[in-house]
Design a protein around this motif. Structure first.
Motif, PDB file in Angstrom:
ATOM      1  N   ILE A   1       0.844  -1.200   0.000  1.00  0.00           N
ATOM      2  CA  ILE A   1       0.000   0.000   0.000  1.00  0.00           C
ATOM      3  C   ILE A   1       0.880   1.251   0.000  1.00  0.00           C
ATOM      4  CG2 ILE A   1      -1.664   1.333   1.360  1.00  0.00           C
ATOM      5  CD1 ILE A   1      -2.836  -1.341   2.271  1.00  0.00           C
ATOM      6  N   ILE A   2       1.929   1.231   0.802  1.00  0.00           N
ATOM      7  CA  ILE A   2       2.859   2.367   0.842  1.00  0.00           C
ATOM      8  C   ILE A   2       3.464   2.595  -0.536  1.00  0.00           C
ATOM      9  CG2 ILE A   2       5.044   3.188   1.811  1.00  0.00           C
ATOM     10  CD1 ILE A   2       4.351   1.700   4.387  1.00  0.00           C
ATOM     11  N   ALA A   3       3.840   1.495  -1.207  1.00  0.00           N
ATOM     12  CA  ALA A   3       4.424   1.604  -2.549  1.00  0.00           C
ATOM     13  C   ALA A   3       3.410   2.151  -3.554  1.00  0.00           C
ATOM     14  CB  ALA A   3       4.934   0.236  -2.998  1.00  0.00           C
ATOM     15  N   GLU A   4       2.145   1.731  -3.439  1.00  0.00           N
ATOM     16  CA  GLU A   4       1.093   2.206  -4.334  1.00  0.00           C
ATOM     17  C   GLU A   4       0.861   3.704  -4.148  1.00  0.00           C
ATOM     18  OE1 GLU A   4      -2.094   2.328  -7.068  1.00  0.00           O
ATOM     19  OE2 GLU A   4      -0.467   0.876  -6.752  1.00  0.00           O
ATOM     20  N   VAL A   5       0.840   4.164  -2.893  1.00  0.00           N
ATOM     21  CA  VAL A   5       0.647   5.588  -2.607  1.00  0.00           C
ATOM     22  C   VAL A   5       1.821   6.402  -3.153  1.00  0.00           C
ATOM     23  CG1 VAL A   5       0.465   7.309  -0.772  1.00  0.00           C
ATOM     24  CG2 VAL A   5      -0.795   5.161  -0.589  1.00  0.00           C
ATOM     25  N   GLN A   6       3.011   5.867  -2.960  1.00  0.00           N
ATOM     26  CA  GLN A   6       4.202   6.570  -3.452  1.00  0.00           C
ATOM     27  C   GLN A   6       4.165   6.695  -4.975  1.00  0.00           C
ATOM     28  OE1 GLN A   6       7.200   6.205  -5.185  1.00  0.00           O
ATOM     29  NE2 GLN A   6       7.947   8.149  -4.364  1.00  0.00           N
ATOM     30  N   SER A   7       3.723   5.606  -5.645  1.00  0.00           N
ATOM     31  CA  SER A   7       3.652   5.604  -7.094  1.00  0.00           C
ATOM     32  C   SER A   7       2.579   6.568  -7.605  1.00  0.00           C
ATOM     33  CB  SER A   7       3.370   4.188  -7.596  1.00  0.00           C
ATOM     34  OG  SER A   7       3.142   4.174  -8.982  1.00  0.00           O
TER      35      SER A   7
END
Length: 373
Positions: free
Chosen positions: A50-56
């Motif tokens: 989820i953190i990676a998705e938000v960052q992307s």
């Protein structure tokens, strides 16, 4: 089990961030809306994903705490609110038993105390056991074998899902019963095994395979012989024995020898492997002796294992229920209901097709023998 504590990150406020490039307006509600489709597709999605998705998507790296909160809110919006799920559980269980008569449900509740005084009219759900009647009937036509294991739940309130399965003569996996408990404690396993013996395993001569957990051993010891010979035989999963060995001795070069010892089909083969262990040190053979050869060596199982050396059947069920482990309690139970309903409907259709085609059991058995041998 029903508590409001958050996991180990509870001391991190949502306003605090783990890195400098978080954004104050990118709160958990905004993130929950952004990841809704991801959570819908895979409720077991990891927080770091989820953190990676938000960052992307937003070019900001949010804190673990904020991402975790967003996931819980997204699950609640799509599936069910965690607190509401507990409140609707009795209604759903009543509906389930009405749709499948003779299905069994056992709920254990706890009283609530405030300053050592019991709060009247308030009870907290602690454990729940459920079993579908078609599973009970199916078990009568399975091998007298049950594999049991626990699956960790990763939703808001944690806990464990206890599962037992068997296998029929067609090599199909047959789920038997489930329970949601506070964790894999001795009391929890006793609750599960007691209800399992009361409602499902009503005949003697059943073998149970499990991991070598002290909690399961203790629960079986408390059963007043219900899970002990000659009524039942308790065996250990060889894969778990191998893991125990590695953890105890830190000797990976002996791991294969340990596994081969467990799989020894003849007594002389076991003696040969045992001697090889003995040559490498007395602590190894002493550790093996403490287990008891009947519980982990194929050559001494007296045909109670039915060829099963592991709890791999349970691992298959774990995979099926992987997504449900992150969901509210009622949704977990509901998912098993729909899954079993679909399974038995398909099996019923297949059976009626064979009857319509004049395909007798004898012909079917002959076909299976030809395929296998």
């Amino acid at each position: 089990m029903h508590a409001s504590e958050f996991p180990e990150y509870a001391n991190i406020g949502e306003g605090n961030v783990a890195v400098e490039d978080d954004h104050a307006k990118l709160d958990s509600d905004t993130i929950a809306d952004a990841i809704r489709l991801l959570v819908e597709a895979d409720p077991s999605i990891k927080v770091k994903s989820i953190i990676a998705e938000v960052q992307s998507r937003f070019n900001y790296t949010v804190s673990y705490r904020k991402a975790w909160l967003a996931k819980q809110k997204s699950v609640a919006k799509f599936f069910s609110d965690w607190e509401v799920s507990y409140q609707t559980l009795p209604v759903w269980l009543k509906v389930m038993t009405a749709k499948m008569p003779k299905s069994r449900v056992q709920i254990k509740m706890l009283s609530v105390y405030r300053e050592s005084e019991e709060v009247q009219g308030v009870r907290v759900l602690y454990r729940v056991f459920w079993n579908s009647y078609p599973c009970t009937v199916a078990f009568r036509h399975c091998k007298p074998l049950e594999q049991v294991d626990g699956i960790h739940l990763y939703g808001k309130y944690k806990g464990a899902l206890l599962v037992t399965v068997s296998q029929d003569g067609n090599q199909n996996i047959v789920p038997i019963a489930f329970a949601i408990v506070e964790g894999e404690t001795t009391d929890a396993w006793e609750f599960f095994l007691t209800n399992l013996q009361r409602y499902v395993v009503t005949t003697d001569g059943v073998e149970i395979i499990s991991d070598r957990y002290n909690s399961i051993n203790a629960a079986i010891a408390r059963s007043n012989g219900a899970w002990s010979p000659l009524r039942a035989w308790h065996m250990f999963c060889i894969r778990h024995i191998g893991s125990n060995f590695l953890r105890r001795f830190k000797a990976p070069y002996l791991h294969k020898l340990m596994i081969n010892t467990g799989y020894s089909k003849m007594e002389h083969e076991y003696n040969k492997n045992y001697q090889r262990f003995k040559e490498r040190g007395e602590p190894y053979t002493q550790w093996c002796n403490e287990i008891g050869v009947q519980r982990w060596v194929f050559a001494f199982d007296k045909d109670h294992r039915w060829g099963h050396m592991t709890t791999n059947l349970i691992e298959c069920i774990n995979y099926v229920l992987k997504g449900a482990r992150n969901l509210p309690m009622t949704v977990i139970i509901r998912s098993t209901f729909y899954w079993l309903n679909k399974l038995f409907t398909r099996k019923s259709t297949e059976a009626h097709e064979r009857v319509r085609n004049g395909f007798t059991y004898s012909e079917f058995a002959t076909k299976r023998v030809e395929e296998n041998f």
